[in-house]
Design a protein around this motif. Structure first.
Motif, PDB file in Angstrom:
ATOM      1  N   GLN A  63       0.675  -0.993   0.248  1.00 42.49           N
ATOM      2  CA  GLN A  63       0.097  -0.022  -0.316  1.00 42.49           C
ATOM      3  C   GLN A  63       0.610   1.326   0.476  1.00 42.49           C
ATOM      4  O   GLN A  63       1.912   1.568   0.757  1.00 42.49           O
ATOM      5  CB  GLN A  63      -0.661  -0.357   1.475  1.00 42.49           C
ATOM      6  CG  GLN A  63      -2.186  -1.004   1.395  1.00 42.49           C
ATOM      7  CD  GLN A  63      -3.100  -1.555   0.391  1.00 42.49           C
ATOM      8  OE1 GLN A  63      -3.217   0.096  -0.604  1.00 42.49           O
ATOM      9  NE2 GLN A  63      -3.139  -2.208  -0.953  1.00 42.49           N
ATOM     10  N   PRO A  64       0.301   2.185  -0.423  1.00 46.90           N
ATOM     11  CA  PRO A  64       1.520   4.248  -0.586  1.00 46.90           C
ATOM     12  C   PRO A  64       1.504   4.227   0.574  1.00 46.90           C
ATOM     13  O   PRO A  64       0.014   4.673   1.079  1.00 46.90           O
ATOM     14  CB  PRO A  64       0.261   4.492  -2.101  1.00 46.90           C
ATOM     15  CG  PRO A  64      -0.749   4.074  -1.546  1.00 46.90           C
ATOM     16  CD  PRO A  64      -0.928   2.574  -1.506  1.00 46.90           C
ATOM     17  N   GLU A  88       4.451   8.217  -1.208  1.00 46.40           N
ATOM     18  CA  GLU A  88       3.873   7.685  -2.412  1.00 46.40           C
ATOM     19  C   GLU A  88       2.881   8.441  -3.222  1.00 46.40           C
ATOM     20  O   GLU A  88       2.681   7.952  -4.154  1.00 46.40           O
ATOM     21  CB  GLU A  88       4.664   5.765  -2.465  1.00 46.40           C
ATOM     22  CG  GLU A  88       5.543   5.937  -2.132  1.00 46.40           C
ATOM     23  CD  GLU A  88       5.183   3.462  -1.678  1.00 46.40           C
ATOM     24  OE1 GLU A  88       5.625   3.442  -2.965  1.00 46.40           O
ATOM     25  OE2 GLU A  88       5.444   2.895  -0.578  1.00 46.40           O
ATOM     26  N   ARG A  89       1.673   8.332  -1.893  1.00 51.11           N
ATOM     27  CA  ARG A  89       0.776   8.662  -2.678  1.00 51.11           C
ATOM     28  C   ARG A  89       0.051   9.344  -4.366  1.00 51.11           C
ATOM     29  O   ARG A  89      -0.463   9.410  -4.671  1.00 51.11           O
ATOM     30  CB  ARG A  89       0.175   8.849  -1.775  1.00 51.11           C
ATOM     31  CG  ARG A  89      -2.106   8.829  -1.567  1.00 51.11           C
ATOM     32  CD  ARG A  89      -1.450   9.387  -0.547  1.00 51.11           C
ATOM     33  NE  ARG A  89      -1.910   8.577   1.157  1.00 51.11           N
ATOM     34  CZ  ARG A  89      -2.510   6.885   1.167  1.00 51.11           C
ATOM     35  NH1 ARG A  89      -2.617   6.425   0.923  1.00 51.11           N
ATOM     36  NH2 ARG A  89      -1.668   6.267   2.239  1.00 51.11           N
ATOM     37  N   TYR A 111       1.558   7.795  -7.018  1.00 51.80           N
ATOM     38  CA  TYR A 111       1.165   6.112  -6.981  1.00 51.80           C
ATOM     39  C   TYR A 111      -0.869   6.407  -7.921  1.00 51.80           C
ATOM     40  O   TYR A 111      -1.097   5.488  -8.955  1.00 51.80           O
ATOM     41  CB  TYR A 111       0.661   5.683  -5.876  1.00 51.80           C
ATOM     42  CG  TYR A 111       0.042   4.456  -5.151  1.00 51.80           C
ATOM     43  CD1 TYR A 111       0.405   3.316  -5.786  1.00 51.80           C
ATOM     44  CD2 TYR A 111      -1.939   4.376  -5.385  1.00 51.80           C
ATOM     45  CE1 TYR A 111      -0.052   1.884  -5.660  1.00 51.80           C
ATOM     46  CE2 TYR A 111      -1.941   3.020  -5.424  1.00 51.80           C
ATOM     47  CZ  TYR A 111      -1.806   2.167  -5.881  1.00 51.80           C
ATOM     48  OH  TYR A 111      -2.117   0.954  -5.433  1.00 51.80           O
ATOM     49  N   ASN A 112      -1.484   6.898  -7.092  1.00 50.04           N
ATOM     50  CA  ASN A 112      -2.668   7.784  -7.578  1.00 50.04           C
ATOM     51  C   ASN A 112      -2.272   8.160  -9.258  1.00 50.04           C
ATOM     52  O   ASN A 112      -2.674   7.835 -10.459  1.00 50.04           O
ATOM     53  CB  ASN A 112      -3.398   9.222  -6.966  1.00 50.04           C
ATOM     54  CG  ASN A 112      -3.774   8.897  -5.917  1.00 50.04           C
ATOM     55  OD1 ASN A 112      -4.059   7.694  -5.561  1.00 50.04           O
ATOM     56  ND2 ASN A 112      -3.833   9.411  -4.150  1.00 50.04           N
ATOM     57  N   GLN A 170      -2.116   5.431 -11.210  1.00 50.99           N
ATOM     58  CA  GLN A 170      -3.087   4.039 -10.870  1.00 50.99           C
ATOM     59  C   GLN A 170      -4.288   4.557 -11.557  1.00 50.99           C
ATOM     60  O   GLN A 170      -4.968   3.658 -12.264  1.00 50.99           O
ATOM     61  CB  GLN A 170      -3.114   3.985  -9.622  1.00 50.99           C
ATOM     62  CG  GLN A 170      -4.418   2.703  -8.887  1.00 50.99           C
ATOM     63  CD  GLN A 170      -3.099   1.070  -9.775  1.00 50.99           C
ATOM     64  OE1 GLN A 170      -2.200   0.963  -9.464  1.00 50.99           O
ATOM     65  NE2 GLN A 170      -4.285   0.391  -9.593  1.00 50.99           N
ATOM     66  N   LEU A 189       8.221   7.120 -12.638  1.00 44.99           N
ATOM     67  CA  LEU A 189       8.446   6.371 -11.481  1.00 44.99           C
ATOM     68  C   LEU A 189       9.759   5.868 -11.579  1.00 44.99           C
ATOM     69  O   LEU A 189      10.105   5.743 -10.260  1.00 44.99           O
ATOM     70  CB  LEU A 189       6.917   4.179 -12.668  1.00 44.99           C
ATOM     71  CG  LEU A 189       6.340   4.374 -12.065  1.00 44.99           C
ATOM     72  CD1 LEU A 189       5.611   2.944 -12.254  1.00 44.99           C
ATOM     73  CD2 LEU A 189       6.107   4.243 -10.496  1.00 44.99           C
ATOM     74  N   ALA A 226       4.750   0.147  -3.055  1.00 44.33           N
ATOM     75  CA  ALA A 226       3.705   0.010  -3.586  1.00 44.33           C
ATOM     76  C   ALA A 226       4.156   0.539  -5.280  1.00 44.33           C
ATOM     77  O   ALA A 226       3.782   0.405  -6.211  1.00 44.33           O
ATOM     78  CB  ALA A 226       2.428   1.553  -3.605  1.00 44.33           C
ATOM     79  N   LEU A 227       5.599   1.945  -5.495  1.00 41.76           N
ATOM     80  CA  LEU A 227       5.401   2.483  -6.375  1.00 41.76           C
ATOM     81  C   LEU A 227       6.211   0.644  -7.187  1.00 41.76           C
ATOM     82  O   LEU A 227       6.063   0.903  -8.220  1.00 41.76           O
ATOM     83  CB  LEU A 227       6.008   3.663  -6.566  1.00 41.76           C
ATOM     84  CG  LEU A 227       5.303   4.689  -6.114  1.00 41.76           C
ATOM     85  CD1 LEU A 227       6.811   5.937  -6.295  1.00 41.76           C
ATOM     86  CD2 LEU A 227       4.614   4.649  -6.387  1.00 41.76           C
ATOM     87  N   GLN A 248       3.827  -1.055  -8.750  1.00 44.45           N
ATOM     88  CA  GLN A 248       3.397  -1.060 -10.332  1.00 44.45           C
ATOM     89  C   GLN A 248       4.014  -0.791 -11.212  1.00 44.45           C
ATOM     90  O   GLN A 248       4.182  -1.080 -12.514  1.00 44.45           O
ATOM     91  CB  GLN A 248       3.179   1.084  -9.581  1.00 44.45           C
ATOM     92  CG  GLN A 248       1.674   0.994  -9.135  1.00 44.45           C
ATOM     93  CD  GLN A 248       1.470   2.353  -8.827  1.00 44.45           C
ATOM     94  OE1 GLN A 248       2.367   3.335  -8.530  1.00 44.45           O
ATOM     95  NE2 GLN A 248       0.169   2.673  -9.162  1.00 44.45           N
TER      96      GLN A 248
END
Length: 313
Positions: A25-26, A30-31, A34-35, A38, A104, A122-123, A126
């Motif tokens: 989970q980010p 990272e968020r 990540y979003n 995503q 990334l 999380a990254l 991805q």
């Protein structure tokens, strides 16, 4: 989730990172990225589904060529138009990947990439997802000749339709058609996008050392190999994700590294990666082995050990 980082000194390429592909989970750091990534990758399953279901317009085109006339030619054109709209969706998605992939790389490679892969799981997941999609897309595209056949017919017919004023519903015109033609003409178009995007990124971005990018790719390949070899996941889907991420990392490393992935002193455990692909029985790995054979550029170099060439013969 903190990074899960452990050093195992039992073999070559021994530095290991467990990346929890199942539960990552980010973090707050990272968020945002990540979003953003995503938002792109949530479209990937639909793109793959449409590609796998792409049947093409062979019958209509064959009739138009064999029995030329207004009726058959108009019918072929009407069949090809929605097909080309779908092909544009595939091409447009490649542009989205081209946009987010360097983001990334920057985040995972601007500092020590081994630590970043462990700490930004999380990254890292991805990044694996991108390789998973790219290899699945290219594998499906390669065995579907209808894509190029349909688009070739579309381009041949485009000018005639413009001259006859039947082009009011045409979305893909000359310039875009030329770019799409170059994209689909390549056997593995999505991997080509990644390799060209990475090469361009490395020549234009001074904030990320090239060695960090190659180190991240080598590390991800070795980590994914280790996770499959050591049965870290029970799920066949997660194991196949790991294997595709492993192969994607090897291919991209081979494209951006001067010596490539296969030299004797490669930081990638190439022999182990090939062995784990050949030994995996819960899913088909033939396409991944073929990707190593035909999508890399250094396999047949004189510096590649004979044992590696033989393993992929």
């Amino acid at each position: 989730m903190g990074g899960i980082l452990s050093l195992l000194g039992s073999s070559d390429n021994a530095e290991k990172i467990f990346i929890d592909f199942e539960n990552a989970q980010p973090s707050d750091n990272e968020r945002e990225l990540y979003n953003s990534v995503q938002e792109v990758m949530t479209k990937a399953p639909l793109i793959l589904d449409r590609l796998l279901k792409y049947k093409g317009c062979e019958d209509s085109i064959k009739k138009a060529i064999t029995f030329p006339g207004p009726e058959t030619e108009d019918a072929a054109w009407e069949a090809v138009l929605p097909a080309v709209d779908q092909l544009q969706q595939f091409y447009d998605f490649s542009l989205e990947l081209e946009r987010v992939f360097p983001q990334l790389l920057v985040t995972l490679c601007k500092e020590d990439p081994k630590s970043q892969l462990g700490n930004m799981q999380a990254l890292a997941k991805q990044l694996a997802d991108v390789f998973d999609f790219v290899l699945r897309f290219d594998d499906a595209k390669m065995v579907n000749p209808a894509i190029q056949n349909d688009f070739s017919y579309y381009r041949r017919t485009l000018n005639r339709m413009k001259l006859s004023k039947k082009d009011t519903n045409i979305k893909v015109r000359d310039e875009l058609a030329n770019r799409m033609s170059l994209f689909f003409a390549y056997p593995t178009p999505m991997m080509k996008v990644l390799s060209e995007t990475t090469a361009k990124f490395l020549t234009t971005d001074n904030t990320v050392p090239k060695d960090n990018v190659t180190s991240a790719l080598a590390t991800l390949a070795n980590v994914c190999h280790s996770m499959v070899e050591n049965h870290k996941f029970r799920s066949d889907d997660l194991n196949m994700l790991s294997l595709r991420a492993m192969v994607g990392s090897i291919i991209l490393y081979d494209h951006v590294s001067e010596q490539g992935s296969f030299v004797k002193r490669s930081p990638i455990n190439i022999k182990g990666c090939i062995q784990v692909l050949k030994g995996y029985t819960a899913g088909s790995t033939d396409g991944l082995l073929n990707a190593l054979r035909f999508t890399t550029i250094h396999l047949n170099d004189p510096e590649t050990p004979g044992s590696i060439k033989q393993a992929l013969a």
